[in-house]
Design an enzyme around this catalytic site. Structure first.
Site, PDB file in Angstrom:
ATOM      1  N   GLU A 109       0.607  -1.413   0.161  1.00  0.00           N
ATOM      2  CA  GLU A 109      -0.018  -0.102   0.272  1.00  0.00           C
ATOM      3  C   GLU A 109       0.401   1.016  -0.008  1.00  0.00           C
ATOM      4  OE1 GLU A 109      -3.914  -1.419   2.229  1.00  0.00           O
ATOM      5  OE2 GLU A 109      -2.009  -1.806   3.491  1.00  0.00           O
ATOM      6  N   GLU A 129      -3.448  -9.732   4.100  1.00  0.00           N
ATOM      7  CA  GLU A 129      -4.431  -8.809   5.192  1.00  0.00           C
ATOM      8  C   GLU A 129      -5.347 -10.327   5.704  1.00  0.00           C
ATOM      9  OE1 GLU A 129      -2.412  -4.746   3.736  1.00  0.00           O
ATOM     10  OE2 GLU A 129      -3.308  -6.879   3.363  1.00  0.00           O
TER      11      GLU A 129
END
Length: 255
Positions: A109, A129
């Site tokens: 990210e 995640e």
């Protein structure tokens, strides 16, 4: 700034921000987030800095959030900037990610929050995640579908699988694939090209490209004109044209 966990170097108009937790694969804790945010503050306020590079120490870019710190209640977020002091903030100057080995979870990210990405040929990218019962809330779920085909973004988000740097390049997600260990060198070469250009023109061009995806065909030229008008009446515009006619390198003033 925490000199231990974020190292900043400024050379020839290029700032290099290095995540410096190699023993933890540069996992982001609160100190790293604050250090990155402070580096970005300096980037924004210093007119002598034209472009920045974000990289990681020890041959790894970033493995994401420090989960050991997370379970103790530490959240590596800076108000107004988001995860790692960057992911929710649009920097006004160009930012290049120089990626080695891993850009995973929050590390991925961070990379896609940069304007350009240079990656080593053995790099792995992913938002795993979900494998830890979490979700890619620092941009993986909202930025990635705008940068690669939405169904592939969905697959990565739901499976947590990785992709190689070559695959990322084929998808148009990254700009260059280079030999392992040379990502920073290649990023600096790219940064030098950008730093040689008119700083006002570069900054505004970045803003237009970044915002254009939210403009519709009916208003995109009007919105663009609001940003571009100061460029065309700037001293740098006259200098650039004059230097071209005189066959010399321009001397930019940034105004």
């Amino acid at each position: 700034m925490s000199v231990e966990e974020v190292i900043v170097d400024i050379t020839d108009g290029v700032m290099t921000i290095t995540l410096n937790r190699p023993q933890a694969k540069n996992a982001v804790n609160k100190a790293v987030a604050v250090g990155v945010a402070e580096a970005i503050d300096e980037l924004e306020s210093n007119p002598d800095i034209r472009v920045a590079i974000l990289t990681g120490a020890g041959g790894t870019f970033c493995s994401g959030m420090d989960l050991k710190a997370f379970v103790t209640g530490e959240i590596p977020v800076v108000e107004g900037r988001g995860f790692a002091g960057l992911c929710e903030y649009l920097v006004s100057k160009p930012l290049i990610a120089a990626v080695e080995r891993y850009a995973l979870a929050g590390g991925f990210e961070l990379a896609i929050s940069c304007d350009l990405i240079v990656a080593a040929d053995d790099t792995k990218f992913g938002i795993p995640e979900v494998k830890r019962g979490l979700a890619a809330g620092a941009g993986g779920l909202v930025k990635l579908p705008k940068q690669i085909p939405s169904r592939l973004a969905m697959e990565l988000a739901l499976t947590g699988d990785f992709i190689t740097s070559q695959r990322a390049y084929e998808l148009g997600l990254i700009n260059q694939v280079v030999a392992s260990g040379t990502a920073l060198e290649a990023a600096k070469a790219l940064a030098a090209k950008i730093a040689a250009n008119g700083p006002l023109a570069v900054a505004v061009s970045k803003q237009v490209v970044a915002r254009a995806q939210d403009w519709n065909s009916g208003n995109m030229f009007a919105e663009q004109q609001k940003l571009l008008q100061p460029v065309f009446v700037s001293e740098d515009a006259i200098e650039g044209a004059t230097a071209f006619a005189e066959k010399r390198a321009p001397v930019w003033k940034g105004k």
